[in-house]
Write an enzyme that holds these catalytic residues in place. Sequence first.
Site, PDB file in Angstrom:
ATOM      1  N   ASP A 221      55.837  37.069  47.614  1.00 44.14           N
ATOM      2  CA  ASP A 221      55.788  35.908  46.726  1.00 44.14           C
ATOM      3  C   ASP A 221      54.332  35.475  46.665  1.00 44.14           C
ATOM      4  OD1 ASP A 221      55.877  33.466  45.487  1.00 44.14           O
ATOM      5  OD2 ASP A 221      57.287  32.529  46.882  1.00 44.14           O
TER       6      ASP A 221
ATOM      7  N   LYS B 134      46.317  31.296  40.897  1.00 49.10           N
ATOM      8  CA  LYS B 134      47.377  31.818  40.030  1.00 49.10           C
ATOM      9  C   LYS B 134      47.331  31.175  38.639  1.00 49.10           C
ATOM     10  CE  LYS B 134      52.390  32.570  40.353  1.00 49.10           C
ATOM     11  NZ  LYS B 134      53.551  32.278  41.215  1.00 49.10           N
TER      12      LYS B 134
ATOM     13  N   GLU C  32      60.589  35.147  39.551  1.00 55.19           N
ATOM     14  CA  GLU C  32      60.839  34.330  40.740  1.00 55.19           C
ATOM     15  C   GLU C  32      62.250  33.732  40.797  1.00 55.19           C
ATOM     16  OE1 GLU C  32      57.430  31.773  40.651  1.00 55.19           O
ATOM     17  OE2 GLU C  32      56.111  33.429  41.178  1.00 55.19           O
TER      18      GLU C  32
ATOM     19  N   ASP D 262      63.260  26.119  39.371  1.00 54.31           N
ATOM     20  CA  ASP D 262      62.153  26.548  40.226  1.00 54.31           C
ATOM     21  C   ASP D 262      60.864  25.837  39.822  1.00 54.31           C
ATOM     22  OD1 ASP D 262      60.091  27.856  41.513  1.00 54.31           O
ATOM     23  OD2 ASP D 262      60.636  29.869  40.845  1.00 54.31           O
TER      24      ASP D 262
END
Lengths: 174, 625
Positions: free
Chosen positions: B25, B87, B184, B206
Site C-alpha cells: 500500500d 503521491k 485500494e 476509503d
Amino acid sequence: MNHLTDTNYFELFGLVPRFKIDLNSLDLTFRQLQAEAHPDRHTSHTQAEQLFALQQSTIINDGYQMLRNPSSRAQCLINLAGKAESAPALSAKFLMAQMEWREAIEDACAARDVLALEALSKRLKHRINVQVQELASDLDEHSDFESADLRVNELRFYEKLRIEIDDALDRLGS
Amino acid sequence: MALLQITEPGQSAAPHQHRLAVGIDLGTTHSLVASVRSGTAVALPDVAGRALLPSVVHYQADGEIDVGWDARSNAAKDPRNTIVSVKRFMGRGIADIADAKTMPYEFIESPGMVKLKTVVGELSPVEVSAEILKVLRLRAEESLGGELSGAVITVPAYFDDAQRQATKDAARLAGLSVLRLLNEPTAAAIAYGLDNASEGIYCVYDLGGGTFDFSILRLTRGVFEVLATSGDSALGGDDFDQAIFNWLTESLKLDALTVEDRRLLLTEARLAKERLTDDAVTEISCSLLNHSTVSAILSREMFIELTKPLLGKTFGPVRRALRDADLQVEDVQGVVLVGGATRMPHLRVAVTDFFYREPLTNLDPDKVVALGAAIQANALVGNRGGDELLLLDVIPLSLGIETMGGLSEKIIPRNVTIPSARAQDFTTFKDGQTAMSFHVVQGERELVSECRSLARFDLRGIPPMVAGAARIRVTFQVDADGLLSVSAREQTTGHESQITVKPSYGLTDTEITGMLSAGIANAEHDKNMRALREAQVDARRLLDATEAAMAESGHELLSKLEWNEIWSQIYELAELLIMGDANSLESLRQCTETLNAVTTTFASRRMDESINKALSGRQIESINI
C-alpha cells in the site's frame, strides 16, 4: 457501439433464447465462466493460453452485459431471428414526448432543483419498466419482431435520458 | 546427455514451489508491505516492530536519504528537502495541484509531471516514491528470506492512466516486478470479505491522506465483482488538516509565514485533528521561527463546522456510484471504512446516517488495503489457496476518442468490467482524405479539453474516396490490468494502425534505464545480462506451463502427431536452456517463440474445454433447481 463477435450469447450462457430470462441464473453462469476463463486464472500458463483467456474473458464480459441489459438483450433476439432492419421510424408523438422530457430536465437543471430531477428519474424508471414489459410481450408471446425493433429503438432514447438525468444530478453534486 | 535432466512429464510444474509475493500500500501519508504466510495475510513490521512507514523522504546535502519516521520528524526543520505526501504529485502537472502555492516545495514544471527542486537536484515524484518502495522491498526480502517474485501495488480507484503509469514506473525503479496495480477499495474488500466470509452487496468508503474512493462490490463465494467505482482524486485527510491550518492563520492573522512555520503549523493541525478523535476540545500551541507563540483552542464542534463542506463533498461520488450500479441505499449489506481519516467520529456519524447502518471497522483501516493486496499477489503468482479468489474489476473512467468539434466520443464507458473490447466506426470528413488522426482521451466530460489526453496516433493509406464513404473501425481493448490498446483499421482495404497507450507524462524507457544504470560502470553488459536472465525466466515458465498442460489434458486433446511435435519442441527448448550460454539470447527467444506457436491450437482447445466444463456443470445445476 459495435460488439466484437457474432457469438450467440444465449448459447454461451446456456440459456434458451427468450426475452424473459432468469437473471440470477445468468449471474451465476457469468461467475462460473469467468472462474475458468479470466486471465488471472492463467497467469502461470503459456502465452497462447493467456491470450485465449483474455479473448474469452472479454467475450464473456461483453455477453453478460448484452444479456443483462433489456434493450441489448432484445436486440440480440431480433438479430438472431434475422429481423434487424435499418432503424424503424419513430412516431411524431414519441419525438414530441422526448422533447418534453428534455425540456423538463433542462428546466430542473437551470433551477438546480435536485428534487425535481429525482422525481423525473422515478417517472422515467417507471416508463422504462412499462416499455420492457411491452417488449417482452412482443418478443416472447407474439414473435412480433417489427414492433419489438421499434420499441428497442424507443427504449434506447429512454436510456439516454436516464444518463442525462444522472449526469445532471452528478453536476449538482447530489 | 542434458536431456535427462528434464523431469518426467507432469511431475515438475504442477505443484509449484511457494513463490514470494507481497502486497504494497503506497499511501499518501503511510505505506506498508504485507504478505501471505501460512495462509494468512500479515503486515511485515520493521526491526522496531512498526508496520507503518510514513511516506516521507528526506534528502540531505551529502546524498544520504532518510525514509520514514526519521524523515518525518525532520519535516519541520528542513521542509524544502523533506518530501511529504508525494503521491499527490504522481503523474500531475503544476496546474493539477490546487494548493501548490502554500506548499513548502519549489516545483518545476516539466513535460507531463512536475519536478521538485531539492538539495540533491531536481527530482521526479516517481523517484521519490521509488525510495519508499525500496525500503519496503528490502524489509520484505529480509523478513521473507529471499528475492520477491512480484508485488501487487495499490492505487486509488480513481487514479487515471498517468497516475497509474507513474506508480508502475516507481515500482520498476525500486526493482519490483509489478504483478498488478490493484484499486485500494477493492483490496480492502478482498481482505474484509475473505476475513468475514461475507456475501452480498458491500461498499468501501476509503478516505486516504490525499484521495477519496468509493466502490460498490458484490461478494459471492470468493468472487469479488466490482459493480461501480467513483471518487475524487484531489480530496483527502490532508484537506482536513489544511482546514484547521487555514482557520488558525485566518483567526490569528498569521501572515508572512516561512516555509518552516507552514510545515510546523500543518503538523500541529494534523495532531489536533487526531486528538479530536477522542477529545471534545484540544489546545494548539507552538512557537514559530521568530519566537512568537501560536496558541488556540479548537473544539470538536468548531472542527465539524470547518470541515462540513469537505465531508459533504464525499457523498456526491457515493450517490453517483449507487446510481451507476442501479442500487438503493437499502440494498447495501455493509460499508467498510478504509483510511486513517475515517477515524474521525463525525465522519462515522455521517456515513451511518447516509446508509442507515453502522460502518464496519473491525479490520485496522490503516492495514486493510495492504492485506488485500497481499492476498491478490499470492493468488497471481499461483500459490496454493489462491484459486479461491477471483476479482472482476472495472475501469473507473470512460475511454473515448476525439471527434469533430473537440468532443469526446466514449468508446468504453466507465464501470465496464475488464477485460473489455469495444469498437466504433468513423468516417472521413473531406473528399479524397487519405489519413486520419486519432486522439485517445480519458474522462467523463464532453469536451476533450476537459478530459485527460492519453495518446495520439495516425492511420495513413486510406484509399481516396468521397467524404463519408470510408469505414474506419477503431477498436479499444482494455486488459485485466486496465491497460488500453487501440487499433484503427480501414474496412475496405484492411489497412491497419495500432498502438498500446502509454501516457506521455510517464517516464520513457530510456529515462528509466538511465536511472537504473546510473552509477553502474558496465551498464551495457549489465543490460544484456538482464535481458538474458529475463529470457531464461520466460523460457523456464513456458516449459513448466506446457509440461503441466500436457500432463493435464495432452492425451485427451491432442493427436499422436501433435503430441510428438510439442514434446520435441519442449526438448529443444530445455536443451538450449541448460546450455546457458550468453550468446544464446536470440536463439533462446526464438525457440521460446516456436514452442509458443506450436502450442497455440492446444491452448485454444484447452480454453474451449474449460468453458464447456463450466457451462455443462451449470446446466446440470439449473435442471436440479
